[in-house]
Design a protein around this motif. Structure first.
Motif, mmCIF file in Angstrom:
data_model
loop_
_atom_site.group_PDB
_atom_site.id
_atom_site.type_symbol
_atom_site.label_atom_id
_atom_site.label_comp_id
_atom_site.label_asym_id
_atom_site.label_seq_id
_atom_site.Cartn_x
_atom_site.Cartn_y
_atom_site.Cartn_z
ATOM 1 N N ARG A 58 41.126 28.349 39.269
ATOM 2 C CA ARG A 58 41.053 29.404 38.156
ATOM 3 C C ARG A 58 40.529 30.874 38.380
ATOM 4 O O ARG A 58 39.899 30.955 39.310
ATOM 5 N N ALA A 59 41.560 31.783 37.516
ATOM 6 C CA ALA A 59 41.290 32.684 37.437
ATOM 7 C C ALA A 59 39.922 33.911 37.130
ATOM 8 O O ALA A 59 40.471 33.623 35.575
ATOM 9 N N TYR A 60 40.001 34.576 37.281
ATOM 10 C CA TYR A 60 38.908 35.153 36.366
ATOM 11 C C TYR A 60 38.476 36.661 36.464
ATOM 12 O O TYR A 60 37.949 37.175 37.909
ATOM 13 N N ARG A 61 39.081 37.781 35.560
ATOM 14 C CA ARG A 61 38.923 39.161 35.945
ATOM 15 C C ARG A 61 37.767 39.361 35.126
ATOM 16 O O ARG A 61 36.935 39.768 34.588
ATOM 17 N N CYS A 62 36.873 40.742 36.631
ATOM 18 C CA CYS A 62 35.668 40.458 36.694
ATOM 19 C C CYS A 62 35.094 41.332 37.464
ATOM 20 O O CYS A 62 35.946 41.781 38.836
ATOM 21 N N ASP A 63 34.378 42.736 36.719
ATOM 22 C CA ASP A 63 34.262 43.801 38.446
ATOM 23 C C ASP A 63 32.802 43.640 39.047
ATOM 24 O O ASP A 63 31.433 43.546 38.013
#
Length: 242
Positions: A58-63
């Protein structure tokens, strides 16, 4: 070898991160890809892992430089996967420039992502590792953090700091069954390094060529499974920093 384990790979949508995510998936690990902006690329990596190796990804967008955002993202990964066993801190940026003219914001941005980002990830994954009585942290540093590089005082400082963090974390977490190592790539062919065909530093590489992302991924696979190695900085650099 890693079947049933979950690995987080930051900066996993391209380059070295993508190669590491796919290599760990090939060993049976489920993959959480953390990315900064390119959703399509991150999801493509996840599809490659699931289709080729029959794992969950799974992909997770995060700074990663945002402490609160990392806490939230790690909590979501725990919800989705149950726990985390492997953390690869690969996310990194460059803002090159000569020291005498470097802008403060360029220095801060590189340290925030490359060094503080790794701290944020370790900080929020450590509790999961401690509860599991096992964990593997792999920090992607650079030979620039070992030997320095003109025009990259910010990048070199961030990568040297990551080496120090690796060794401190290794000592602190070893009694809990958690290993922490680093990989120091040299000149690796990626989007970040760009076209280096005319770079005079290529002549300083004993093996006479740039490395491939797969070379770094193989080192990560080794460290992910090397149960008696911790506090190590493994150079993957063709010999340039020896």
């Amino acid at each position: 070898m890693l079947k049933g384990k979950t690995a987080i790979v930051t900066g996993g949508s391209r380059g070295i991160g993508k190669a590491i995510a796919c290599r760990l998936a090939s060993l049976g690990a489920n993959i959480a890809v953390i990315y900064a902006g390119n959703t399509e690329a991150a999801e493509s990596v996840c599809r490659s892992c699931t289709e080729a190796y029959d794992v969950e990804a799974r992909a997770y967008r995060c700074d990663v430089s945002d402490f609160a955002a990392v806490k939230e993202t790690v909590a979501q990964i725990k919800t989705d996967f149950g726990t985390v066993h492997i953390l690869v801190n690969n996310a990194g940026i460059t803002r090159d420039g000569l020291l005498a003219m470097m802008k403060e914001e360029d220095y801060d941005a590189v340290l925030d992502t490359n060094l503080k980002g790794a701290f944020n990830m370790i900080r929020h994954c450590a509790g999961l590792f401690i509860r599991n009585r096992e964990g593997c942290i792999i920090n992607i540093t650079s030979v620039a953090g070992i030997m320095g590089n003109a025009g990259q005082c910010n990048y070199s400082a961030s990568k040297a700091g990551l080496i120090g963090m690796t060794k401190s974390a290794a000592r602190e977490l070893a009694p809990k069954g958690i290993r922490c190592n680093a990989i120091a790539p040299g000149f690796i062919a990626t989007d970040m390094t760009g076209n280096q065909a005319d770079n005079p530093l290529l002549n300083a590489i004993p093996l006479g060529r740039m490395g491939e992302t797969e070379d770094v991924a193989e080192a990560a696979a080794y460290l992910a499974t090397a149960k008696y190695v911790t506090g190590e900085v493994l150079r993957v650099d063709g010999g340039i920093a020896m």
